[in-house]
Design a protein around this motif. Structure first.
Motif, PDB file in Angstrom:
ATOM      1  N   ARG A   1      -5.173 -38.823 -17.659  1.00 25.25           N
ATOM      2  CA  ARG A   1      -6.603 -39.154 -17.745  1.00 25.25           C
ATOM      3  C   ARG A   1      -6.935 -39.755 -19.119  1.00 25.25           C
ATOM      4  NH1 ARG A   1     -10.471 -41.630 -16.445  1.00 25.25           N
ATOM      5  NH2 ARG A   1     -12.535 -40.774 -16.660  1.00 25.25           N
TER       6      ARG A   1
ATOM      7  N   ALA B   1     -15.983 -40.650 -24.109  1.00 28.80           N
ATOM      8  CA  ALA B   1     -15.507 -40.641 -22.719  1.00 28.80           C
ATOM      9  C   ALA B   1     -14.572 -39.457 -22.472  1.00 28.80           C
ATOM     10  CB  ALA B   1     -14.808 -41.955 -22.389  1.00 28.80           C
ATOM     11  N   ILE B   2     -13.711 -39.145 -23.444  1.00 29.73           N
ATOM     12  CA  ILE B   2     -12.810 -37.997 -23.317  1.00 29.73           C
ATOM     13  C   ILE B   2     -13.613 -36.700 -23.286  1.00 29.73           C
ATOM     14  CG2 ILE B   2     -11.023 -36.664 -24.503  1.00 29.73           C
ATOM     15  CD1 ILE B   2      -9.894 -39.419 -25.467  1.00 29.73           C
TER      16      ILE B   2
ATOM     17  N   GLU C   1     -16.643 -36.276 -22.268  1.00 27.54           N
ATOM     18  CA  GLU C   1     -17.325 -36.202 -20.976  1.00 27.54           C
ATOM     19  C   GLU C   1     -16.346 -35.854 -19.849  1.00 27.54           C
ATOM     20  OE1 GLU C   1     -19.592 -39.313 -18.091  1.00 27.54           O
ATOM     21  OE2 GLU C   1     -20.192 -39.331 -20.206  1.00 27.54           O
ATOM     22  N   ALA C   2     -15.173 -36.454 -19.864  1.00 27.30           N
ATOM     23  CA  ALA C   2     -14.191 -36.230 -18.798  1.00 27.30           C
ATOM     24  C   ALA C   2     -13.716 -34.785 -18.738  1.00 27.30           C
ATOM     25  CB  ALA C   2     -12.997 -37.166 -18.976  1.00 27.30           C
ATOM     26  N   PHE C   3     -13.608 -34.139 -19.908  1.00 25.36           N
ATOM     27  CA  PHE C   3     -13.065 -32.781 -19.956  1.00 25.36           C
ATOM     28  C   PHE C   3     -14.100 -31.726 -20.327  1.00 25.36           C
ATOM     29  CE2 PHE C   3      -9.455 -35.622 -20.721  1.00 25.36           C
ATOM     30  CZ  PHE C   3      -8.620 -35.211 -19.693  1.00 25.36           C
ATOM     31  N   ASP C   4     -15.355 -32.126 -20.482  1.00 28.52           N
ATOM     32  CA  ASP C   4     -16.444 -31.222 -20.844  1.00 28.52           C
ATOM     33  C   ASP C   4     -16.071 -30.408 -22.088  1.00 28.52           C
ATOM     34  OD1 ASP C   4     -18.961 -30.081 -20.663  1.00 28.52           O
ATOM     35  OD2 ASP C   4     -18.256 -28.436 -19.406  1.00 28.52           O
TER      36      ASP C   4
ATOM     37  N   ILE D   1      -8.373 -43.508 -19.969  1.00 24.47           N
ATOM     38  CA  ILE D   1      -9.586 -43.742 -20.765  1.00 24.47           C
ATOM     39  C   ILE D   1      -9.285 -44.700 -21.920  1.00 24.47           C
ATOM     40  CG2 ILE D   1     -11.210 -42.649 -22.372  1.00 24.47           C
ATOM     41  CD1 ILE D   1     -11.071 -40.153 -20.489  1.00 24.47           C
TER      42      ILE D   1
END
Length: 88
Positions: free
Chosen positions: A8, A46-47, A49-52, A12
Motif C-alpha cells: 500500500r 495519504a499514508i 489517511e490510508a492507515f489511520d 501511494i
C-alpha cells in the motif's frame, strides 16, 4: 499484514511519483523517485489517511523528526511500527 502495508505504501509513493509500484524499491530515496518536499508531504498525508495513523514529521525540519524519510525501506519500517503500536 506487513506485506499489505508495504504494498500500500509503495502504491501511494508510486502514485505521487507517477511511477509503477514495482519501480519503488526499499533503497529508493524520495529524491531518486522525483518526489519534492511538497510531494513528500502529500504522500505522508495519504499514508496517514490510508492507515489511520499520525506520522511525527516536520516538513520544515525533516532532520529533527523521529520519522526517517531517507528511503522507502525506512519509511515502510516506521509506518509498520506505527500501525503495530496502534493495534497494541
Amino acid at each position: 499484514m506487513t506485506e499489505m502495508i508495504r504494498e500500500r505504501i509503495r502504491a501511494i509513493i508510486a502514485e505521487q511519483a507517477m511511477l509503477e509500484p514495482e519501480q519503488v524499491t526499499d533503497t529508493s530515496s524520495p529524491e531518486d523517485l522525483g518526489i519534492d518536499s511538497l510531494g513528500l508531504v502529500e504522500a505522508i498525508f495519504a499514508i496517514e489517511e490510508a492507515f489511520d495513523i499520525s506520522i511525527p514529521f516536520n516538513a520544515n525540519e525533516p532532520e529533527k523528526s523521529d520519522f526517517d524519510i531517507s528511503n522507502m525501506g525506512t519509511i515502510i519500517a516506521a509506518v509498520e511500527r506505527l500501525v503495530a503500536d496502534k493495534a497494541a
